[in-house]
Design a protein around this motif. Structure first.
Motif, PDB file in Angstrom:
ATOM      1  N   ILE A  52      56.013   8.254  34.802  1.00  0.00           N
ATOM      2  CA  ILE A  52      56.145   8.984  33.537  1.00  0.00           C
ATOM      3  C   ILE A  52      57.101  10.165  33.702  1.00  0.00           C
ATOM      4  N   ASN A  53      57.006  10.865  34.805  1.00  0.00           N
ATOM      5  CA  ASN A  53      57.919  11.984  35.055  1.00  0.00           C
ATOM      6  C   ASN A  53      59.366  11.494  35.141  1.00  0.00           C
ATOM      7  N   GLU A  54      59.558  10.309  35.684  1.00  0.00           N
ATOM      8  CA  GLU A  54      60.908   9.748  35.768  1.00  0.00           C
ATOM      9  C   GLU A  54      61.480   9.507  34.369  1.00  0.00           C
ATOM     10  N   LYS A  55      60.613   9.166  33.429  1.00  0.00           N
ATOM     11  CA  LYS A  55      61.065   8.890  32.060  1.00  0.00           C
ATOM     12  C   LYS A  55      61.329  10.164  31.267  1.00  0.00           C
ATOM     13  N   ILE A  56      60.456  11.189  31.433  1.00  0.00           N
ATOM     14  CA  ILE A  56      60.593  12.393  30.608  1.00  0.00           C
ATOM     15  C   ILE A  56      61.077  13.615  31.386  1.00  0.00           C
ATOM     16  N   THR A  57      61.168  13.534  32.679  1.00  0.00           N
ATOM     17  CA  THR A  57      61.703  14.558  33.575  1.00  0.00           C
ATOM     18  C   THR A  57      61.103  15.950  33.334  1.00  0.00           C
ATOM     19  N   LEU A  58      59.808  16.055  33.526  1.00  0.00           N
ATOM     20  CA  LEU A  58      59.152  17.363  33.452  1.00  0.00           C
ATOM     21  C   LEU A  58      59.347  18.157  34.732  1.00  0.00           C
ATOM     22  N   LEU A  59      59.203  17.479  35.861  1.00  0.00           N
ATOM     23  CA  LEU A  59      59.349  18.104  37.175  1.00  0.00           C
ATOM     24  C   LEU A  59      60.513  17.478  37.919  1.00  0.00           C
ATOM     25  N   SER A  60      61.052  18.228  38.847  1.00  0.00           N
ATOM     26  CA  SER A  60      62.134  17.698  39.669  1.00  0.00           C
ATOM     27  C   SER A  60      61.534  17.016  40.901  1.00  0.00           C
ATOM     28  N   ILE A  61      61.211  15.756  40.745  1.00  0.00           N
ATOM     29  CA  ILE A  61      60.621  14.957  41.822  1.00  0.00           C
ATOM     30  C   ILE A  61      61.678  13.971  42.311  1.00  0.00           C
ATOM     31  N   PRO A  62      61.888  13.875  43.621  1.00  0.00           N
ATOM     32  CA  PRO A  62      62.893  12.924  44.119  1.00  0.00           C
ATOM     33  C   PRO A  62      62.525  11.481  43.761  1.00  0.00           C
ATOM     34  N   GLU A  63      63.537  10.679  43.547  1.00  0.00           N
ATOM     35  CA  GLU A  63      63.332   9.272  43.190  1.00  0.00           C
ATOM     36  C   GLU A  63      62.513   8.527  44.249  1.00  0.00           C
ATOM     37  N   SER A  64      62.671   8.921  45.490  1.00  0.00           N
ATOM     38  CA  SER A  64      61.974   8.227  46.577  1.00  0.00           C
ATOM     39  C   SER A  64      60.468   8.502  46.583  1.00  0.00           C
ATOM     40  N   ALA A  65      59.991   9.433  45.785  1.00  0.00           N
ATOM     41  CA  ALA A  65      58.558   9.744  45.745  1.00  0.00           C
ATOM     42  C   ALA A  65      57.728   8.570  45.246  1.00  0.00           C
ATOM     43  N   ILE A  66      58.344   7.667  44.530  1.00  0.00           N
ATOM     44  CA  ILE A  66      57.611   6.516  44.000  1.00  0.00           C
ATOM     45  C   ILE A  66      57.168   5.561  45.111  1.00  0.00           C
ATOM     46  N   TYR A  67      57.838   5.615  46.257  1.00  0.00           N
ATOM     47  CA  TYR A  67      57.486   4.719  47.349  1.00  0.00           C
ATOM     48  C   TYR A  67      56.120   5.052  47.940  1.00  0.00           C
ATOM     49  N   ILE A  68      55.733   6.304  47.928  1.00  0.00           N
ATOM     50  CA  ILE A  68      54.464   6.719  48.540  1.00  0.00           C
ATOM     51  C   ILE A  68      53.260   6.079  47.850  1.00  0.00           C
ATOM     52  N   PRO A  69      53.090   6.226  46.529  1.00  0.00           N
ATOM     53  CA  PRO A  69      51.927   5.579  45.909  1.00  0.00           C
ATOM     54  C   PRO A  69      52.019   4.058  45.900  1.00  0.00           C
ATOM     55  N   ALA A  70      53.229   3.516  45.798  1.00  0.00           N
ATOM     56  CA  ALA A  70      53.374   2.055  45.806  1.00  0.00           C
ATOM     57  C   ALA A  70      52.938   1.476  47.160  1.00  0.00           C
ATOM     58  N   ILE A  71      53.387   2.083  48.238  1.00  0.00           N
ATOM     59  CA  ILE A  71      52.993   1.624  49.574  1.00  0.00           C
ATOM     60  C   ILE A  71      51.503   1.864  49.797  1.00  0.00           C
ATOM     61  N   ALA A  72      50.996   2.994  49.309  1.00  0.00           N
ATOM     62  CA  ALA A  72      49.563   3.277  49.451  1.00  0.00           C
ATOM     63  C   ALA A  72      48.727   2.213  48.740  1.00  0.00           C
ATOM     64  N   LEU A  73      49.140   1.806  47.563  1.00  0.00           N
ATOM     65  CA  LEU A  73      48.396   0.767  46.843  1.00  0.00           C
ATOM     66  C   LEU A  73      48.444  -0.572  47.566  1.00  0.00           C
ATOM     67  N   ILE A  74      49.576  -0.908  48.137  1.00  0.00           N
ATOM     68  CA  ILE A  74      49.674  -2.153  48.913  1.00  0.00           C
ATOM     69  C   ILE A  74      48.703  -2.112  50.084  1.00  0.00           C
ATOM     70  N   ILE A  75      48.711  -1.021  50.823  1.00  0.00           N
ATOM     71  CA  ILE A  75      47.841  -0.883  51.999  1.00  0.00           C
ATOM     72  C   ILE A  75      46.371  -0.881  51.592  1.00  0.00           C
ATOM     73  N   LEU A  76      46.036  -0.130  50.552  1.00  0.00           N
ATOM     74  CA  LEU A  76      44.637  -0.042  50.134  1.00  0.00           C
ATOM     75  C   LEU A  76      44.109  -1.371  49.628  1.00  0.00           C
TER      76      LEU A  76
END
Length: 136
Positions: free
Chosen positions: A92-116
């Protein structure tokens, strides 16, 4: 070991893996598109490509909902939901850009979900149909 618990975790792991591949592929598609359209056109993603983010969010939500209903592992429930919430916030932040979060931050929850999901799938292995909580 019940089929429905295995199916939810299997779908969740696959959806998270496809989401991760989608996130990794996007920059390469933009590079290829910009080199092909070297002139006046914009290099924004097609609307169907942007829709995939929401599709993965819905699929992963349903997989997590089902997995948390059936898991016997108490720490798995908040871990799955926290990872999904983090994925949701990053998308959602990527779509509306509220915070300056690096694009690579999406890998953390995606990998966490795969592992979990993979861990949860392997965690609930038993010989009876009654091993998982709330399983019918």
């Amino acid at each position: 070991m019940t089929f429905t618990n295995q199916k939810a975790d299997h779908i969740g792991a696959i959806a998270s893996s496809l989401c991760l591949m989608h996130c990794v592929a996007t920059p390469f598609i933009f590079i290829a598109q910009s080199s092909v359209l070297a002139c006046c056109s914009t290099t924004t993603a097609p609307s169907w490509w942007k829709f995939i983010d929401y599709f993965f969010l819905v699929i992963s939500f349903l997989a997590i909902y089902r997995s948390t209903e059936t898991t016997a592992n108490n720490w798995m429930k908040p871990s799955l939901w926290f990872s999904w919430l983090l994925l949701f916030v990053v998308i959602i932040n990527e779509k509306i850009t509220l915070l300056s979060i690096p694009e690579s931050a999406i890998y953390i929850p995606a990998i966490a979900l795969i592992i979990l999901h993979t861990y949860n799938r392997k965690y609930c292995q038993c010989k009876t149909d009654k091993c998982c909580v709330h399983e019918k």
